[in-house]
Structures are given as C-alpha cells and as structure tokens.
Write a protein that holds these residues in place. Structure first.
Motif, mmCIF file in Angstrom:
data_model
loop_
_atom_site.group_PDB
_atom_site.id
_atom_site.type_symbol
_atom_site.label_atom_id
_atom_site.label_comp_id
_atom_site.label_asym_id
_atom_site.label_seq_id
_atom_site.Cartn_x
_atom_site.Cartn_y
_atom_site.Cartn_z
ATOM 1 N N THR A 219 18.909 -56.998 -12.161
ATOM 2 C CA THR A 219 19.151 -55.589 -12.503
ATOM 3 C C THR A 219 19.551 -55.096 -13.738
ATOM 4 N N LEU A 220 20.084 -56.066 -14.322
ATOM 5 C CA LEU A 220 20.482 -55.715 -15.823
ATOM 6 C C LEU A 220 19.356 -55.937 -16.959
ATOM 7 N N LYS B 118 22.767 -42.131 -19.985
ATOM 8 C CA LYS B 118 22.009 -41.291 -19.192
ATOM 9 C C LYS B 118 20.798 -42.089 -18.617
ATOM 10 N N VAL B 119 20.461 -43.121 -19.362
ATOM 11 C CA VAL B 119 19.392 -44.034 -18.480
ATOM 12 C C VAL B 119 19.818 -44.778 -17.718
ATOM 13 N N ILE B 120 21.315 -45.273 -17.899
ATOM 14 C CA ILE B 120 21.773 -46.040 -16.607
ATOM 15 C C ILE B 120 21.901 -45.187 -15.596
ATOM 16 N N THR B 121 22.321 -43.995 -15.588
ATOM 17 C CA THR B 121 22.345 -42.993 -14.662
ATOM 18 C C THR B 121 21.133 -42.744 -13.817
ATOM 19 N N ARG B 122 20.008 -42.699 -14.705
ATOM 20 C CA ARG B 122 18.639 -42.462 -14.150
ATOM 21 C C ARG B 122 18.266 -43.548 -13.277
ATOM 22 N N LEU C 277 24.976 -50.996 -11.265
ATOM 23 C CA LEU C 277 24.857 -50.285 -12.208
ATOM 24 C C LEU C 277 25.914 -49.170 -11.973
ATOM 25 N N ALA C 278 26.541 -48.691 -11.292
ATOM 26 C CA ALA C 278 27.711 -47.946 -11.252
ATOM 27 C C ALA C 278 28.685 -48.344 -11.723
ATOM 28 N N TYR D 184 28.895 -49.710 -14.693
ATOM 29 C CA TYR D 184 28.809 -49.242 -16.334
ATOM 30 C C TYR D 184 28.825 -47.670 -16.226
ATOM 31 N N LEU D 185 28.978 -46.666 -15.353
ATOM 32 C CA LEU D 185 28.804 -45.396 -15.459
ATOM 33 C C LEU D 185 30.148 -45.002 -15.145
ATOM 34 N N PRO D 186 30.706 -43.618 -15.747
ATOM 35 C CA PRO D 186 32.231 -43.144 -15.638
ATOM 36 C C PRO D 186 32.395 -42.821 -13.959
ATOM 37 N N LYS D 187 33.631 -43.043 -13.782
ATOM 38 C CA LYS D 187 34.080 -42.701 -12.154
ATOM 39 C C LYS D 187 33.495 -41.307 -11.888
ATOM 40 N N GLN D 188 32.829 -40.987 -10.700
ATOM 41 C CA GLN D 188 32.197 -39.715 -10.333
ATOM 42 C C GLN D 188 33.435 -39.062 -9.871
ATOM 43 N N LEU D 189 33.166 -37.721 -9.934
ATOM 44 C CA LEU D 189 34.370 -36.735 -9.526
ATOM 45 C C LEU D 189 34.516 -36.886 -7.776
ATOM 46 N N SER D 190 35.613 -36.644 -7.496
ATOM 47 C CA SER D 190 35.625 -36.641 -5.838
ATOM 48 C C SER D 190 35.133 -34.916 -5.427
ATOM 49 N N ASP D 191 35.027 -34.994 -4.131
ATOM 50 C CA ASP D 191 34.481 -33.605 -3.625
ATOM 51 C C ASP D 191 35.682 -32.465 -3.829
ATOM 52 N N GLU D 192 36.999 -32.901 -3.848
ATOM 53 C CA GLU D 192 37.854 -31.905 -4.093
ATOM 54 C C GLU D 192 37.840 -31.626 -5.676
ATOM 55 N N GLU D 193 37.760 -32.341 -6.506
ATOM 56 C CA GLU D 193 37.591 -31.974 -8.028
ATOM 57 C C GLU D 193 36.540 -31.270 -8.268
ATOM 58 N N LEU D 194 35.308 -31.620 -7.923
ATOM 59 C CA LEU D 194 33.949 -30.985 -7.885
ATOM 60 C C LEU D 194 34.315 -29.352 -7.355
ATOM 61 N N ARG D 195 34.741 -29.382 -6.192
ATOM 62 C CA ARG D 195 35.044 -27.931 -5.774
ATOM 63 C C ARG D 195 35.996 -27.002 -6.472
ATOM 64 N N GLN D 196 37.006 -27.773 -7.154
ATOM 65 C CA GLN D 196 38.158 -27.167 -7.862
ATOM 66 C C GLN D 196 37.176 -26.501 -9.407
ATOM 67 N N ILE D 197 36.596 -27.425 -9.918
ATOM 68 C CA ILE D 197 35.797 -27.162 -11.024
ATOM 69 C C ILE D 197 34.769 -25.928 -10.756
ATOM 70 N N VAL D 198 34.075 -25.998 -9.826
ATOM 71 C CA VAL D 198 32.844 -25.026 -9.308
ATOM 72 C C VAL D 198 33.692 -23.583 -9.020
ATOM 73 N N GLY D 199 34.833 -23.801 -8.174
ATOM 74 C CA GLY D 199 35.473 -22.749 -7.959
ATOM 75 C C GLY D 199 36.083 -21.772 -9.300
#
Length: 154
Positions: free
Chosen positions: A26-27, A54-58, A89-90, A92-107
């Motif tokens: 993988t690496l 960004k490459v790791i995310t892709r 690979l995950a 090496y990536l920053p922690k993803q937002l939870s659904d509640e956090e994402l809803r709050q930002i989008v709101g």
C-alpha cells in the motif's frame, strides 16, 4: 520537522523489515503516486504536505471505490484487501468530520447564503463555495453535496 512524504518512506521501510506485505504494498503504491505527481508537468518539483495529503486522499478514495466494485462483482476477498489498504491510508489523513459536525457547518453556510438572498436548490453553488474551504480534507465532496442538497430542500 519530518514531512508527510518522509514519514511514508520511514513507515514503508519499517513495514518491509516487519515483512508486512499489505502495508508495504500500500505504501509503495502511494509513494509511487506521489512521485508521479511530482514529475507531472514540465519540471520536477517537491510536493508540499498539503499536496501529498491530497494524493493520499485520492488514493484512499480509489480503494473505497474498488472495494465497492469488488463487493458488487462477487469478489469479497479482493474487496476486503482494498478496504484494508484504505484503512492504512486513512491513518495518514486528518480525522473526518462527523455527520453532526458536517451538518452544523453546512447549516451555517446555508444561513449565510440565505442572508445574501440565495434560496432553494439554485443556491447550491453559493453554499458549496462557503462550505468547501471550511471542510477541505475533512469531508468527502459527495457527503458534503448530499448534506447541502438535503438542507436546501428542507
């Protein structure tokens, strides 16, 4: 200060010494994708940590899509391997937002767009312009778009 690329290289060396085939493969593929990105274009350049991320995310997204395709195609063992590579690979990536956090930002972004006079589904572009810089690298675009559509419709 170590860069993300050098950390990947160190982890690859450790995985090879530990004879961890999955992790080392993988690496290797990820470092190969990074090198390919570095030599793309007219001149070779060193990628910044953000560009490496960004490459790791892709690459992680490719693994998720491949795992889904293998699962639908009736090849569970290949799907499991792709999922395992995605999990490596995950780390090496920053922690993803939870659904509640994402809803709050989008709101908040929907409220800003409405205050600017944008209403209904046509406001999607304006809301995405507000949201994307805030969630870059912390949430996948498809997830963000789904929440924006849902909140604009509701």
């Amino acid at each position: 200060m170590t860069t993300l690329k050098s950390k990947l290289q160190e982890d690859l060396n450790a995985a090879i010494k530990e004879r961890d085939e999955l992790r080392s493969a993988t690496l290797r593929l990820t470092l190969s994708a990074i090198t390919k990105e570095e030599v793309a274009g007219k001149t070779k350049r060193e990628l910044s940590d953000d560009e490496v991320q960004k490459v790791i995310t892709r690459e992680a997204k490719k693994r998720r899509e491949a795992a889904d395709a293998f699962a639908q195609g009736g090849r569970p063992e290949s799907a499991e391997r792709e999922k395992a590579e995605g999990e490596i690979l995950a780390t090496y990536l920053p922690k993803q937002l939870s659904d509640e956090e994402l809803r709050q930002i989008v709101g908040q972004a929907v409220e800003e767009a409405r205050a600017a006079g944008a209403e209904g589904p046509r406001a999607m572009g304006q809301v995405m312009k507000i949201v994307n810089p805030k969630v870059a690298g912390l949430a996948e675009g498809g997830r963000v778009a789904a929440v924006v559509k849902e909140l604009l419709a509701g």
